[in-house]
Design a protein around this motif. Structure first.
Motif, PDB file in Angstrom:
ATOM      1  N   ASP A   1       0.853  -1.180   0.000  1.00 53.81           N
ATOM      2  CA  ASP A   1       0.000   0.000   0.000  1.00 53.81           C
ATOM      3  C   ASP A   1       0.892   1.234   0.000  1.00 53.81           C
ATOM      4  OD1 ASP A   1      -2.158   1.650   0.072  1.00 53.81           O
ATOM      5  OD2 ASP A   1      -2.599   1.354   2.191  1.00 53.81           O
ATOM      6  N   SER A   2       1.399   1.583  -1.176  1.00 50.72           N
ATOM      7  CA  SER A   2       2.410   2.631  -1.300  1.00 50.72           C
ATOM      8  C   SER A   2       1.788   4.011  -1.499  1.00 50.72           C
ATOM      9  CB  SER A   2       3.323   2.322  -2.489  1.00 50.72           C
ATOM     10  OG  SER A   2       2.568   2.351  -3.698  1.00 50.72           O
ATOM     11  N   GLU A   3       2.638   5.029  -1.388  1.00 55.29           N
ATOM     12  CA  GLU A   3       2.179   6.394  -1.655  1.00 55.29           C
ATOM     13  C   GLU A   3       1.791   6.559  -3.118  1.00 55.29           C
ATOM     14  OE1 GLU A   3       4.856   9.392  -0.356  1.00 55.29           O
ATOM     15  OE2 GLU A   3       4.990   8.648   1.709  1.00 55.29           O
ATOM     16  N   LEU A   4       2.513   5.880  -4.003  1.00 58.02           N
ATOM     17  CA  LEU A   4       2.181   5.963  -5.425  1.00 58.02           C
ATOM     18  C   LEU A   4       0.793   5.388  -5.695  1.00 58.02           C
ATOM     19  CD1 LEU A   4       5.567   4.953  -7.105  1.00 58.02           C
ATOM     20  CD2 LEU A   4       4.520   7.229  -7.037  1.00 58.02           C
ATOM     21  N   LEU A   5       0.496   4.261  -5.080  1.00 54.82           N
ATOM     22  CA  LEU A   5      -0.826   3.657  -5.244  1.00 54.82           C
ATOM     23  C   LEU A   5      -1.901   4.587  -4.698  1.00 54.82           C
ATOM     24  CD1 LEU A   5      -2.703   1.245  -5.912  1.00 54.82           C
ATOM     25  CD2 LEU A   5      -2.197   0.353  -3.612  1.00 54.82           C
ATOM     26  N   HIS A   6      -1.642   5.177  -3.547  1.00 55.84           N
ATOM     27  CA  HIS A   6      -2.619   6.091  -2.943  1.00 55.84           C
ATOM     28  C   HIS A   6      -2.848   7.308  -3.830  1.00 55.84           C
ATOM     29  CE1 HIS A   6      -4.946   7.988   0.235  1.00 55.84           C
ATOM     30  NE2 HIS A   6      -4.217   9.079   0.082  1.00 55.84           N
ATOM     31  N   SER A   7      -1.794   7.847  -4.412  1.00 57.49           N
ATOM     32  CA  SER A   7      -1.940   9.021  -5.282  1.00 57.49           C
ATOM     33  C   SER A   7      -2.769   8.680  -6.518  1.00 57.49           C
ATOM     34  CB  SER A   7      -0.564   9.557  -5.692  1.00 57.49           C
ATOM     35  OG  SER A   7       0.108   8.661  -6.573  1.00 57.49           O
ATOM     36  N   TRP A   8      -2.591   7.473  -7.028  1.00 59.47           N
ATOM     37  CA  TRP A   8      -3.369   7.018  -8.189  1.00 59.47           C
ATOM     38  C   TRP A   8      -4.839   6.853  -7.808  1.00 59.47           C
ATOM     39  CZ3 TRP A   8      -5.913   2.253  -9.041  1.00 59.47           C
ATOM     40  CH2 TRP A   8      -6.288   1.990 -10.375  1.00 59.47           C
TER      41      TRP A   8
ATOM     42  N   THR B   1      -1.829  12.134  -8.833  1.00 58.12           N
ATOM     43  CA  THR B   1      -0.518  11.727  -9.360  1.00 58.12           C
ATOM     44  C   THR B   1       0.257  12.899  -9.947  1.00 58.12           C
ATOM     45  OG1 THR B   1      -1.335  11.280 -11.598  1.00 58.12           O
ATOM     46  CG2 THR B   1      -1.494   9.476  -9.980  1.00 58.12           C
ATOM     47  N   GLY B   2      -0.458  13.965 -10.308  1.00 60.85           N
ATOM     48  CA  GLY B   2       0.172  15.082 -11.000  1.00 60.85           C
ATOM     49  C   GLY B   2      -0.040  15.036 -12.498  1.00 60.85           C
ATOM     50  N   HIS B   3      -0.511  13.907 -13.007  1.00 62.92           N
ATOM     51  CA  HIS B   3      -0.850  13.824 -14.430  1.00 62.92           C
ATOM     52  C   HIS B   3      -2.323  14.203 -14.579  1.00 62.92           C
ATOM     53  CE1 HIS B   3      -1.602  12.318 -18.464  1.00 62.92           C
ATOM     54  NE2 HIS B   3      -0.286  12.194 -18.622  1.00 62.92           N
TER      55      HIS B   3
ATOM     56  N   VAL C   1      -5.684   4.618 -17.393  1.00 62.91           N
ATOM     57  CA  VAL C   1      -5.256   4.717 -15.992  1.00 62.91           C
ATOM     58  C   VAL C   1      -4.590   3.414 -15.534  1.00 62.91           C
ATOM     59  CG1 VAL C   1      -6.985   6.465 -15.430  1.00 62.91           C
ATOM     60  CG2 VAL C   1      -7.516   4.052 -15.051  1.00 62.91           C
ATOM     61  N   ALA C   2      -5.018   2.295 -16.107  1.00 63.58           N
ATOM     62  CA  ALA C   2      -4.381   1.022 -15.771  1.00 63.58           C
ATOM     63  C   ALA C   2      -2.956   0.984 -16.319  1.00 63.58           C
ATOM     64  CB  ALA C   2      -5.195  -0.142 -16.336  1.00 63.58           C
ATOM     65  N   THR C   3      -2.784   1.423 -17.544  1.00 66.33           N
ATOM     66  CA  THR C   3      -1.453   1.479 -18.158  1.00 66.33           C
ATOM     67  C   THR C   3      -0.536   2.385 -17.357  1.00 66.33           C
ATOM     68  OG1 THR C   3      -2.424   1.107 -20.345  1.00 66.33           O
ATOM     69  CG2 THR C   3      -0.202   2.019 -20.290  1.00 66.33           C
ATOM     70  N   TYR C   4      -1.065   3.517 -16.897  1.00 68.72           N
ATOM     71  CA  TYR C   4      -0.265   4.453 -16.103  1.00 68.72           C
ATOM     72  C   TYR C   4       0.187   3.815 -14.793  1.00 68.72           C
ATOM     73  CZ  TYR C   4       1.160   8.857 -13.944  1.00 68.72           C
ATOM     74  OH  TYR C   4       1.897   9.857 -13.334  1.00 68.72           O
ATOM     75  N   LEU C   5      -0.730   3.124 -14.120  1.00 70.62           N
ATOM     76  CA  LEU C   5      -0.384   2.493 -12.841  1.00 70.62           C
ATOM     77  C   LEU C   5       0.695   1.431 -13.028  1.00 70.62           C
ATOM     78  CD1 LEU C   5      -1.203   2.226  -9.766  1.00 70.62           C
ATOM     79  CD2 LEU C   5      -2.550   0.243 -10.503  1.00 70.62           C
ATOM     80  N   VAL C   6       0.553   0.598 -14.056  1.00 68.87           N
ATOM     81  CA  VAL C   6       1.456  -0.542 -14.247  1.00 68.87           C
ATOM     82  C   VAL C   6       2.813  -0.124 -14.795  1.00 68.87           C
ATOM     83  CG1 VAL C   6       1.783  -2.702 -15.529  1.00 68.87           C
ATOM     84  CG2 VAL C   6      -0.458  -2.159 -14.552  1.00 68.87           C
ATOM     85  N   TYR C   7       2.813   0.741 -15.822  1.00 70.17           N
ATOM     86  CA  TYR C   7       4.055   1.023 -16.544  1.00 70.17           C
ATOM     87  C   TYR C   7       4.731   2.329 -16.158  1.00 70.17           C
ATOM     88  CZ  TYR C   7       2.498  -2.906 -19.355  1.00 70.17           C
ATOM     89  OH  TYR C   7       2.087  -4.155 -19.752  1.00 70.17           O
TER      90      TYR C   7
ATOM     91  N   LEU D   1       3.939   4.095 -12.949  1.00 66.40           N
ATOM     92  CA  LEU D   1       4.149   4.083 -11.495  1.00 66.40           C
ATOM     93  C   LEU D   1       4.778   2.786 -11.003  1.00 66.40           C
ATOM     94  CD1 LEU D   1       0.850   5.764 -10.197  1.00 66.40           C
ATOM     95  CD2 LEU D   1       3.031   6.823 -10.812  1.00 66.40           C
ATOM     96  N   LYS D   2       4.775   1.735 -11.861  1.00 69.51           N
ATOM     97  CA  LYS D   2       5.403   0.439 -11.517  1.00 69.51           C
ATOM     98  C   LYS D   2       4.743  -0.200 -10.290  1.00 69.51           C
ATOM     99  CE  LYS D   2       8.512   1.342 -14.711  1.00 69.51           C
ATOM    100  NZ  LYS D   2       8.442   0.698 -16.040  1.00 69.51           N
TER     101      LYS D   2
END
Length: 428
Positions: A318-325, A330-332, A356-362, A364-365
């Motif tokens: 449960d990362s900050e990147l996941l929370h921002s998404w 996210t800033g995008h 948004v799925a592509t953004y999360l996976v590729y 934000l990793k």
């Protein structure tokens, strides 16, 4: 002694084109309609999400309420229960001397496990659990291949199915129904009783999506005969700009895929809506494809590695990147606007979901499973096969490896927002 059949409603909350209901009425003297609000569907998950979020729960309650109202118009009702079906249904069978139990078969592991458990329990009572299939455009037995031989490549599945299979006519809505006598039909749960860890005070009551069969049929009619549907007939819109938004009602079975198909056939005859018709049927075929893939491969779509045995797995954190998404921070601009729309309405279109799925996976990793679980929480049109199947495909771990190179974020941006209009609106 009269023959009584218990009709266990799940994701089939309609009276039209409902073979299970039609056969139960024909083969019994009385039916007992039942819906169970299973507490497991509203719990926290292992993926830092909620199984069913507030918007999705609201749409479900509205749909069950609408089914209740429809059955009351026939002089009966639906028994509303809170609890696990495998604990409740065998007891009802004994109490009301039920001869058979009818239900629609699901394809995801949790739902099928419950069916299997109930079937075993009923067998001890010498009562049969009869399975029906009413969620797809094409019936399994009408496909030109057995489940084990269904092509993994969607284009091959589509070509062979459209060439060699037929779409059956819809079952008629019952004229009359005789009901088992029940003293207390139960009450619908309040949202506050179902929703966990989420504020429901600001939940909108004027959403364009309201659950129920009548709402579904009205939406389909309006879409075909007014607004965008008619505009397309006059060639003022491109087919890829049309979004039917029928999926929420399809997901809960308030609307039958075959009803959509045959109503669109009528529209095609009246208005010449060939481009529009093909696009919507394509969506129905994708729904069928993933349901049949789930029957073929079972739990594989839920595994982080999917169909790739050797894969460097990303932690389920449960990362900050996941929370921002999740929160649209996210800033995008475009991604954030789409995620905020999802959170507010419970719906975004297919192109937005892929972006948004592509953004999360590729970008934000983040492990794709976390995104799939969040969509499960938020989407009012959530169904396991389509959701997890599509996410696995985006992540490159799906069964059709031809699609793995399709999800480049910059390419997706050009498809979704080629002129930057969506992003400009979000910035404003």
């Amino acid at each position: 002694m009269s023959k009584k059949i218990l009709v266990w409603f799940r994701n089939d909350l309609r009276l039209h084109d409902n073979e299970m209901l039609v056969e139960a009425i024909a083969k019994s003297d009385e039916i007992l309609p039942v819906y169970c609000f299973d507490p497991r569907q509203f719990e926290l998950t292992n993926y830092h999400s909620i199984k069913t979020g507030a918007k999705r729960a609201q749409f479900l309650v509205e749909s069950v309420a609408a089914l209740r109202q429809s059955l009351q118009s026939y002089g009966g009702d639906i028994l509303i229960l809170n609890g696990k079906p495998e604990e409740l249904l065998p007891a009802l069978v004994s109490e009301h001397e039920i001869a058979e139990v009818y239900h629609h078969r699901e394809v995801a592991s949790e739902e099928t496990a419950i069916s299997t458990q109930i079937e075993d329990l009923l067998w001890k009572q010498k009562v049969n659990l009869k399975h029906f299939i009413g969620h797809t455009l094409y019936n399994k037995e009408d496909l030109p291949f057995p489940i084990k031989d269904i092509p993994d490549v969607f284009t091959q599945f589509k070509k062979k199915t459209e060439r060699d299979a037929i779409v059956k006519p819809c079952f008629l809505t019952p004229d009359a129904i005789s009901f088992v006598t029940v003293q207390d039909w139960g009450i619908l749960p309040e949202l506050s009783e179902l929703v966990v860890n989420e504020d429901i005070e600001g939940l909108s009551q004027d959403s364009e999506f309201k659950g129920g069969e009548e709402e579904a049929l009205n939406h389909l009619h309006d879409f075909l005969h007014t607004g965008e549907g008619m505009a397309l007939a006059n060639a003022s819109l491109k087919k890829n700009e049309i979004v039917s938004k029928l999926s929420p009602w399809l997901a809960l079975g308030c609307l039958s895929p075959r009803e959509v198909y045959w109503k669109m056939k009528e529209a095609e005859a009246n208005y010449g809506l060939k481009p529009y018709f093909n696009q919507i049927v394509l969506g129905l075929l994708w729904r069928d494809y993933y349901r049949f893939m789930f029957k073929k491969y079972r739990n594989t779509f839920f595994k982080p590695e999917g169909f790739k045995q050797e894969l460097a797995l990303v932690p389920l954190a449960d990362s900050e990147l996941l929370h921002s998404w999740k929160t649209g921070n996210t800033g995008h601009l475009l991604v954030d606007a789409m995620m905020q729309e999802l959170n507010a309405t419970g719906y975004i279109n297919t192109a937005a979901r892929q972006l948004v799925a592509t953004y999360l996976v590729y970008e934000l990793k983040v492990n794709w499973v976390m995104g799939a679980a969040y969509f499960e929480e938020k989407l009012i049109d959530y169904c396991p096969a389509s959701n997890w199947g599509n996410w696995a495909t985006v992540a490159g771990v799906g069964n059709d490896q031809r699609l793995t190179s399709s999800f480049d974020f910059q390419k997706q941006l050009k498809i979704v927002d080629p002129k930057g209009a969506y992003a400009q609106a979000a910035r404003a």
